[in-house]
Design an enzyme around this catalytic site. Structure first.
Site, PDB file in Angstrom:
ATOM      1  N   SER A  91       0.982   0.970 -12.036  1.00 40.53           N
ATOM      2  CA  SER A  91      -0.006   0.303 -11.361  1.00 40.53           C
ATOM      3  C   SER A  91      -0.129   0.591  -9.760  1.00 40.53           C
ATOM      4  CB  SER A  91      -0.285  -1.368 -11.507  1.00 40.53           C
ATOM      5  OG  SER A  91       0.912  -2.027 -10.947  1.00 40.53           O
ATOM      6  N   HIS A 118       2.847  -5.242  -6.473  1.00 40.85           N
ATOM      7  CA  HIS A 118       1.370  -5.057  -5.707  1.00 40.85           C
ATOM      8  C   HIS A 118       1.370  -5.312  -4.501  1.00 40.85           C
ATOM      9  CE1 HIS A 118      -0.792  -5.384 -10.158  1.00 40.85           C
ATOM     10  NE2 HIS A 118       0.074  -4.253 -10.118  1.00 40.85           N
ATOM     11  N   ASP A 166      -5.624  -9.084  -8.697  1.00 37.63           N
ATOM     12  CA  ASP A 166      -4.728  -9.648  -9.730  1.00 37.63           C
ATOM     13  C   ASP A 166      -5.094 -11.093 -10.190  1.00 37.63           C
ATOM     14  OD1 ASP A 166      -3.269  -7.239  -9.533  1.00 37.63           O
ATOM     15  OD2 ASP A 166      -1.637  -8.344  -8.257  1.00 37.63           O
TER      16      ASP A 166
END
Length: 200
Positions: free
Chosen positions: A53, A92, A142
């Site tokens: 990701s 992330h 997210d």
């Protein structure tokens, strides 16, 4: 193989010394990990990227080094966080950040929502620094990954640390051990035999 182990089996004192030596190695590694955790202020100062990701910034299997002594997380910063109720670290990038001295940049709607939120252990307060994250290789943010009813991450409660360095691909060993539990048993067995065969 048993012939090589015979001298150790017939000498309990030497066998005990080898076992203690093995225990010393494990305890030293554990203490080193704890010391690093205290220094970085992170429960997991080293983590492995488990998915794609964050490509192309980080690849699956990259080993990340974290730092968790900063009170804020800035937009563009890459952080590692844990979702409440789950034990899988997610790597992330911060795409929004507000609260805790952001100069009053929150929208009125957000302030009203925070005012209605209950306070208590494990819950974010209106004055906490909150962030929204997203994977570089993902289309959406997210929000769907967060705990039920959670719109943003709390910097103090949810963030494990900010990425400060990495080593490519080294973490693949960890991924292999996680995906193949039997390999852990084999590895520990090999380590134990090596210690037993080690001569002083």
């Amino acid at each position: 193989m048993f012939a090589e182990l015979a001298p150790y089996l017939s000498n309990p004192r030497q066998t005990l010394a080898q076992i203690l030596n093995f225990a010393l190695v494990l305890s030293t590694a554990f203490m080193g990990w704890k010391a690093l955790s205290v220094y970085t202020n992170s429960p997991s100062p080293i983590v492995v990227v488990l998915s794609g990701s964050m490509e192309p910034a980080f690849q699956r299997g990259d080993l990340l080094f974290l730092w968790n002594n900063s009170p804020r997380a800035e937009v563009g910063e890459i952080v590692v966080y844990n979702v409440q109720g789950k034990d899988i670290p997610i790597v992330h990038r911060v795409i929004k950040a507000f609260g805790a001295g952001d100069g009053g940049n929150k929208s009125q709607r957000r302030l009203e929502r925070e005012a209605d939120k209950p306070s208590g252990p494990g819950l974010s307060s209106p004055l906490s620094h909150q962030i929204l994250t997203k994977g570089d290789n993902n289309i959406a943010d997210d929000t769907e990954l967060y705990a039920q009813g959670q719109d943003y991450l709390d910097r103090k409660l949810d963030i494990v640390g900010s990425v400060r360095g990495y080593i490519p691909a080294v973490g693949y060993v960890t991924i292999m051990l996680a995906e193949n539990p039997w390999m852990k048993t084999v590895l520990l067995g090999i380590m134990g035999v090596m210690v037993m065969l080690q001569r002083e």
